[in-house]
Motif scaffolding. Sequence first.
Motif, mmCIF file in Angstrom:
data_model
loop_
_atom_site.group_PDB
_atom_site.id
_atom_site.type_symbol
_atom_site.label_atom_id
_atom_site.label_comp_id
_atom_site.label_asym_id
_atom_site.label_seq_id
_atom_site.Cartn_x
_atom_site.Cartn_y
_atom_site.Cartn_z
ATOM 1 N N UNK A 199 13.095 0.594 -2.057
ATOM 2 C CA UNK A 199 12.953 2.040 -2.209
ATOM 3 C C UNK A 199 12.985 2.725 -0.854
ATOM 4 N N UNK A 200 13.232 4.026 -0.911
ATOM 5 C CA UNK A 200 13.139 4.822 0.312
ATOM 6 C C UNK A 200 11.760 5.462 0.435
ATOM 7 N N UNK A 201 11.136 5.773 -0.689
ATOM 8 C CA UNK A 201 9.799 6.372 -0.658
ATOM 9 C C UNK A 201 9.181 6.295 -2.038
ATOM 10 N N UNK A 202 7.865 6.345 -2.071
ATOM 11 C CA UNK A 202 7.141 6.341 -3.342
ATOM 12 C C UNK A 202 6.240 7.564 -3.384
ATOM 13 N N UNK A 203 6.201 8.191 -4.552
ATOM 14 C CA UNK A 203 5.418 9.407 -4.730
ATOM 15 C C UNK A 203 4.341 9.174 -5.782
ATOM 16 N N UNK A 247 4.759 8.278 0.265
ATOM 17 C CA UNK A 247 4.585 7.275 1.309
ATOM 18 C C UNK A 247 5.659 6.222 1.247
ATOM 19 N N UNK A 248 5.970 5.672 2.390
ATOM 20 C CA UNK A 248 6.960 4.609 2.471
ATOM 21 C C UNK A 248 6.374 3.348 3.100
ATOM 22 N N UNK A 249 5.160 3.456 3.636
ATOM 23 C CA UNK A 249 4.486 2.274 4.172
ATOM 24 C C UNK A 249 3.008 2.592 4.338
ATOM 25 N N UNK A 250 2.195 1.537 4.371
ATOM 26 C CA UNK A 250 0.791 1.685 4.745
ATOM 27 C C UNK A 250 -0.068 2.399 3.732
ATOM 28 N N UNK A 251 -0.800 3.378 4.218
ATOM 29 C CA UNK A 251 -1.874 3.983 3.444
ATOM 30 C C UNK A 251 -2.003 5.450 3.824
ATOM 31 N N UNK A 252 -2.312 6.270 2.809
ATOM 32 C CA UNK A 252 -2.601 7.680 3.087
ATOM 33 C C UNK A 252 -3.871 8.072 2.342
ATOM 34 N N UNK A 253 -4.617 9.011 2.929
ATOM 35 C CA UNK A 253 -5.883 9.450 2.335
ATOM 36 C C UNK A 253 -5.933 10.966 2.334
ATOM 37 N N UNK A 254 -6.390 11.498 1.195
ATOM 38 C CA UNK A 254 -6.587 12.940 1.118
ATOM 39 C C UNK A 254 -7.816 13.183 0.272
ATOM 40 N N UNK A 281 -3.898 6.386 -1.286
ATOM 41 C CA UNK A 281 -2.701 5.722 -1.803
ATOM 42 C C UNK A 281 -2.285 4.650 -0.822
ATOM 43 N N UNK A 282 -1.944 3.486 -1.360
ATOM 44 C CA UNK A 282 -1.479 2.380 -0.521
ATOM 45 C C UNK A 282 -0.154 1.867 -1.066
ATOM 46 N N UNK A 283 0.616 1.266 -0.200
ATOM 47 C CA UNK A 283 1.869 0.668 -0.630
ATOM 48 C C UNK A 283 2.091 -0.632 0.110
ATOM 49 N N UNK A 284 2.567 -1.651 -0.621
ATOM 50 C CA UNK A 284 2.919 -2.940 -0.042
ATOM 51 C C UNK A 284 4.404 -3.147 -0.306
ATOM 52 N N UNK A 285 5.194 -2.952 0.718
ATOM 53 C CA UNK A 285 6.652 -2.987 0.550
ATOM 54 C C UNK A 285 7.129 -4.371 0.133
ATOM 55 N N UNK A 286 6.542 -5.412 0.723
ATOM 56 C CA UNK A 286 6.966 -6.784 0.420
ATOM 57 C C UNK A 286 6.703 -7.125 -1.041
ATOM 58 N N UNK A 287 5.548 -6.677 -1.551
ATOM 59 C CA UNK A 287 5.197 -6.978 -2.936
ATOM 60 C C UNK A 287 5.728 -5.940 -3.911
ATOM 61 N N UNK A 288 6.343 -4.878 -3.401
ATOM 62 C CA UNK A 288 6.886 -3.799 -4.242
ATOM 63 C C UNK A 288 5.789 -3.255 -5.168
ATOM 64 N N UNK A 289 4.716 -2.845 -4.551
ATOM 65 C CA UNK A 289 3.549 -2.436 -5.317
ATOM 66 C C UNK A 289 2.801 -1.338 -4.570
ATOM 67 N N UNK A 290 2.307 -0.380 -5.355
ATOM 68 C CA UNK A 290 1.496 0.689 -4.788
ATOM 69 C C UNK A 290 0.273 0.899 -5.678
#
Lengths: 114, 112
Positions: free
Chosen positions: A29-33, A49-56, A61-70
């Motif tokens: 993917x290019x990005x996950x919403x 997000x496209x990598x790592x973690x975001x907080x609001x 929200x977290x994303x693991x690109x290798x595992x294709x999971x958020x």
Amino acid sequence: KNEVEQSPQNLTAQEGEFITINCSYSVGISALHWLQQHPGGGIVSLFMLSSGKKKHGRLIATINIQEKHSSLHITASHPRDSAVYICAVGFSTRPGGSQGNLIFGKGTKLSVKP
Amino acid sequence: DGGITQSPKYLFRKEGQNVTLSCEQNLNHDAMYWYRQDPGQGLRLIYYSQIVNDFQKGDIAEGYSVSREKKESFPLTVTSAQKNPTAFYLCASSIRVNTEAFFGQGTRLTVV
């Protein structure tokens, strides 16, 4: 074939509980919403997000690109968090389909009881 | 306030009539999208436009038409050829494709 899978489909929690909603996707993917849809139907974008973690606030929200999971986490849940949470992915290329657009999961309906 | 405006919120039409749903944005976004939502299903892309005077079919374009004569506006016409038009329709925009999307409040169309 579902390219975006969310779990659980429905989730009921007590106020104050920690909540996790999961999203898996099938190809690069290019990005996950993460989106929130209230009963009236309008949608609000929570995270992109496209990598790592975001907080609001209480949302993470977290994303693991290798595992294709958020995952979307809600800490100290509140009845006003009750909504449908939708995961959507932007595929850099999508076999057999349109490019440059979002593919949506079916959503997770969250109900937080007081 | 910047945002996306869809109108009307609820729309009723008789079978066989064309109907046009409005979507306007003042965010200066190049890309705009129309999605359809049915119960128990994820949103599906009808049409999208990357720039003025250009638009592309999405996954379920049959029975729909769009225009993009102005950057701010992306109206969707549901034609009589659409076999099952009753649904919730969402418009969105983004600076460009694959960037964060902003959504309107939706239009619930009922065809009787």
